[in-house]
Motif scaffolding. Structure first.
Motif, PDB file in Angstrom:
ATOM      1  N   ARG A 196      -1.224   0.543  11.645  1.00  0.00           N
ATOM      2  CA  ARG A 196      -0.723  -0.796  11.945  1.00  0.00           C
ATOM      3  C   ARG A 196      -0.209  -1.530  10.719  1.00  0.00           C
ATOM      4  O   ARG A 196       0.463  -2.553  10.843  1.00  0.00           O
ATOM      5  CB  ARG A 196      -1.826  -1.621  12.602  1.00  0.00           C
ATOM      6  N   GLY A 197      -0.532  -1.044   9.548  1.00  0.00           N
ATOM      7  CA  GLY A 197      -0.090  -1.716   8.330  1.00  0.00           C
ATOM      8  C   GLY A 197       1.410  -1.631   8.151  1.00  0.00           C
ATOM      9  O   GLY A 197       2.077  -0.763   8.724  1.00  0.00           O
ATOM     10  N   PRO A 198       1.990  -2.539   7.360  1.00  0.00           N
ATOM     11  CA  PRO A 198       3.433  -2.510   7.106  1.00  0.00           C
ATOM     12  C   PRO A 198       3.848  -1.182   6.492  1.00  0.00           C
ATOM     13  O   PRO A 198       3.141  -0.626   5.643  1.00  0.00           O
ATOM     14  CB  PRO A 198       3.643  -3.664   6.128  1.00  0.00           C
ATOM     15  N   ILE A 199       5.011  -0.692   6.895  1.00  0.00           N
ATOM     16  CA  ILE A 199       5.480   0.594   6.396  1.00  0.00           C
ATOM     17  C   ILE A 199       5.584   0.596   4.882  1.00  0.00           C
ATOM     18  O   ILE A 199       5.308   1.609   4.230  1.00  0.00           O
ATOM     19  CB  ILE A 199       6.831   0.978   7.045  1.00  0.00           C
ATOM     20  N   LYS A 200       5.938  -0.536   4.282  1.00  0.00           N
ATOM     21  CA  LYS A 200       6.045  -0.603   2.819  1.00  0.00           C
ATOM     22  C   LYS A 200       4.717  -0.269   2.155  1.00  0.00           C
ATOM     23  O   LYS A 200       4.648   0.565   1.243  1.00  0.00           O
ATOM     24  CB  LYS A 200       6.515  -1.998   2.411  1.00  0.00           C
ATOM     25  N   THR A 201       3.632  -0.900   2.578  1.00  0.00           N
ATOM     26  CA  THR A 201       2.350  -0.664   1.929  1.00  0.00           C
ATOM     27  C   THR A 201       1.788   0.708   2.277  1.00  0.00           C
ATOM     28  O   THR A 201       1.121   1.329   1.450  1.00  0.00           O
ATOM     29  CB  THR A 201       1.338  -1.762   2.310  1.00  0.00           C
ATOM     30  N   VAL A 202       2.056   1.198   3.471  1.00  0.00           N
ATOM     31  CA  VAL A 202       1.576   2.531   3.854  1.00  0.00           C
ATOM     32  C   VAL A 202       2.234   3.597   2.980  1.00  0.00           C
ATOM     33  O   VAL A 202       1.583   4.553   2.548  1.00  0.00           O
ATOM     34  CB  VAL A 202       1.828   2.795   5.348  1.00  0.00           C
ATOM     35  N   LEU A 203       3.513   3.453   2.690  1.00  0.00           N
ATOM     36  CA  LEU A 203       4.205   4.437   1.858  1.00  0.00           C
ATOM     37  C   LEU A 203       3.705   4.438   0.419  1.00  0.00           C
ATOM     38  O   LEU A 203       3.870   5.428  -0.305  1.00  0.00           O
ATOM     39  CB  LEU A 203       5.707   4.187   1.878  1.00  0.00           C
ATOM     40  N   LEU A 204       3.102   3.337  -0.015  1.00  0.00           N
ATOM     41  CA  LEU A 204       2.522   3.296  -1.359  1.00  0.00           C
ATOM     42  C   LEU A 204       1.168   3.984  -1.433  1.00  0.00           C
ATOM     43  O   LEU A 204       0.654   4.210  -2.535  1.00  0.00           O
ATOM     44  CB  LEU A 204       2.388   1.846  -1.828  1.00  0.00           C
ATOM     45  N   ASP A 205       0.593   4.322  -0.289  1.00  0.00           N
ATOM     46  CA  ASP A 205      -0.680   5.041  -0.248  1.00  0.00           C
ATOM     47  C   ASP A 205      -0.421   6.485  -0.662  1.00  0.00           C
ATOM     48  O   ASP A 205       0.269   7.226   0.029  1.00  0.00           O
ATOM     49  CB  ASP A 205      -1.260   4.975   1.167  1.00  0.00           C
ATOM     50  N   GLN A 206      -0.980   6.889  -1.797  1.00  0.00           N
ATOM     51  CA  GLN A 206      -0.711   8.223  -2.337  1.00  0.00           C
ATOM     52  C   GLN A 206      -1.250   9.344  -1.450  1.00  0.00           C
ATOM     53  O   GLN A 206      -0.868  10.500  -1.612  1.00  0.00           O
ATOM     54  CB  GLN A 206      -1.303   8.342  -3.744  1.00  0.00           C
ATOM     55  N   ARG A 207      -2.111   9.004  -0.510  1.00  0.00           N
ATOM     56  CA  ARG A 207      -2.608  10.011   0.433  1.00  0.00           C
ATOM     57  C   ARG A 207      -1.593  10.300   1.527  1.00  0.00           C
ATOM     58  O   ARG A 207      -1.674  11.336   2.202  1.00  0.00           O
ATOM     59  CB  ARG A 207      -3.926   9.544   1.059  1.00  0.00           C
ATOM     60  N   VAL A 208      -0.631   9.404   1.704  1.00  0.00           N
ATOM     61  CA  VAL A 208       0.425   9.598   2.710  1.00  0.00           C
ATOM     62  C   VAL A 208       1.570  10.408   2.115  1.00  0.00           C
ATOM     63  O   VAL A 208       1.986  11.430   2.658  1.00  0.00           O
ATOM     64  CB  VAL A 208       0.925   8.245   3.244  1.00  0.00           C
ATOM     65  N   ILE A 209       2.119   9.938   0.995  1.00  0.00           N
ATOM     66  CA  ILE A 209       3.117  10.663   0.222  1.00  0.00           C
ATOM     67  C   ILE A 209       2.761  10.485  -1.246  1.00  0.00           C
ATOM     68  O   ILE A 209       2.500   9.371  -1.702  1.00  0.00           O
ATOM     69  CB  ILE A 209       4.544  10.144   0.471  1.00  0.00           C
ATOM     70  N   ALA A 210       2.769  11.553  -1.999  1.00  0.00           N
ATOM     71  CA  ALA A 210       2.366  11.491  -3.397  1.00  0.00           C
ATOM     72  C   ALA A 210       3.513  11.033  -4.282  1.00  0.00           C
ATOM     73  O   ALA A 210       4.650  11.505  -4.143  1.00  0.00           O
ATOM     74  CB  ALA A 210       1.883  12.867  -3.864  1.00  0.00           C
ATOM     75  N   GLY A 211       3.235  10.098  -5.170  1.00  0.00           N
ATOM     76  CA  GLY A 211       4.177   9.773  -6.225  1.00  0.00           C
ATOM     77  C   GLY A 211       5.118   8.627  -5.959  1.00  0.00           C
ATOM     78  O   GLY A 211       5.856   8.212  -6.859  1.00  0.00           O
ATOM     79  N   LEU A 212       5.148   8.090  -4.751  1.00  0.00           N
ATOM     80  CA  LEU A 212       6.054   6.980  -4.473  1.00  0.00           C
ATOM     81  C   LEU A 212       5.486   5.684  -5.049  1.00  0.00           C
ATOM     82  O   LEU A 212       4.311   5.386  -4.879  1.00  0.00           O
ATOM     83  CB  LEU A 212       6.266   6.808  -2.972  1.00  0.00           C
ATOM     84  N   GLY A 213       6.345   4.919  -5.700  1.00  0.00           N
ATOM     85  CA  GLY A 213       5.958   3.621  -6.236  1.00  0.00           C
ATOM     86  C   GLY A 213       6.804   2.517  -5.640  1.00  0.00           C
ATOM     87  O   GLY A 213       7.674   2.745  -4.798  1.00  0.00           O
ATOM     88  N   ASN A 214       6.557   1.308  -6.095  1.00  0.00           N
ATOM     89  CA  ASN A 214       7.131   0.124  -5.472  1.00  0.00           C
ATOM     90  C   ASN A 214       8.665   0.120  -5.474  1.00  0.00           C
ATOM     91  O   ASN A 214       9.307  -0.189  -4.468  1.00  0.00           O
ATOM     92  CB  ASN A 214       6.612  -1.123  -6.196  1.00  0.00           C
ATOM     93  N   ILE A 215       9.252   0.467  -6.603  1.00  0.00           N
ATOM     94  CA  ILE A 215      10.713   0.409  -6.716  1.00  0.00           C
ATOM     95  C   ILE A 215      11.373   1.326  -5.696  1.00  0.00           C
ATOM     96  O   ILE A 215      12.256   0.915  -4.928  1.00  0.00           O
ATOM     97  CB  ILE A 215      11.157   0.815  -8.132  1.00  0.00           C
TER      98      ILE A 215
END
Length: 287
Positions: free
Chosen positions: A167-186
């Motif tokens: 349910r969390g915003p897609i932006k913050t979920v993608l920053l979760d390193q357990r979902v995808i490794a290495g993605l940062g804010n930019i």
């Protein structure tokens, strides 16, 4: 904090001088960085051959001849210096001789092609760290990570399954390193723009077609950033002391109030704060 493209650029700069080299000696100029150096770190590295220099998410991983792994994280201001060698890849590396109070790690290597190589790690703010893991040992930094965004492990189906029910915003979920490794804010901001997805959308609400566009956009923006030598916001620099250049290609990041660059959109880039971080997006074409 360097993101995946910056760390990959560093890896490419270091690899020609480290892979195949024997570590003849190691000197630690202080007992710690962000964390203490591992017990016996210098002695355990000395005599080892570096078989391969890899990257996982935002970590550099040197595979050693005994099967162990030497892990390095650059933090905000960390950089490796190779003295007396010209570096072919732009990276957070300098080819001058290391000196000064901020050089915390030094190693003398013998490379079969380049001969003697002096490797140093400098880090004014000491947010970086190093660790050493024997063959088969649990690695708390690497083991929990999700798939690499540029590897075959990430596809639309894998990401859709990871987002399911969130349910969390897609932006913050993608920053979760357990979902995808290495993605940062930019790069999350840029990928969401590229795929036309509003960063406020509940992650689990994305349709299959949207997830497919998102995977393509993630790969495209990371590939472009690596090709540009990374992004400079504060202190990232290449082997000649010059910055990376991908920040000049940002579509939305840092462009609050500017016209949307998507042809025919007519919107204006907005900035909001999500989980303590700035999100830049176009509220007109990102749905």
């Amino acid at each position: 904090m360097p993101e995946l493209p910056e760390v990959e650029t560093v890896r490419r700069g270091l690899a020609p001088f480290l892979e195949g080299a024997v570590i003849e000696s190691v000197t630690l100029n202080r007992p710690d960085l962000r964390f203490a150096f591992p017990e016996g770190f210098a002695a355990r590295l000395s005599g080892q051959r570096i078989e391969h220099l890899g990257r996982r998410a935002k970590y550099l991983l040197a595979t050693l001849s005994d099967g162990g792994t030497w892990l390095s994280h650059l933090g905000m201001t960390g950089g490796f210096l190779v003295s007396g060698q010209r570096l072919d890849e732009p990276s957070r590396l300098l080819s001058s001789s290391p000196a000064g109070k901020h050089v915390h790690f030094e190693a003398r290597l013998l490379h079969p092609e380049h001969g003697p190589v002096r490797l140093a790690y400098t880090d004014p703010r000491r947010f970086g760290f190093m660790a050493l893991f024997p063959l088969g040992a649990a690695n708390p930094y690497i083991d929990p990570l999700g798939p690499e965004p540029l590897g075959n492990a990430l596809d639309a189906l894998t990401l859709a399954m990871a987002l399911q029910g969130k349910r969390g915003p897609i932006k913050t979920v993608l920053l979760d390193q357990r979902v995808i490794a290495g993605l940062g804010n930019i790069y999350v901001c840029e990928a969401l723009f590229g795929s036309g997805i509003d960063p406020r959308r509940p992650a689990g609400s994305l349709a299959a077609e949207e997830v497919g566009r998102l995977v393509v956009a993630i790969r495209d923006v990371l590939d472009a950033a690596i090709a540009a030598g990374g992004s400079t916001l504060r202190d990232f620099a290449n082997s000649e002391g010059q910055p990376g250049y991908f920040q000049h290609s940002f579509a939305v990041y840092g462009h609050e109030g500017d016209p949307c660059p998507r042809p025919g959109c007519g919107g204006q880039i907005a900035r909001i704060v999500q989980a303590g971080r700035s999100s830049f997006f176009c509220p007109v074409c990102q749905r």
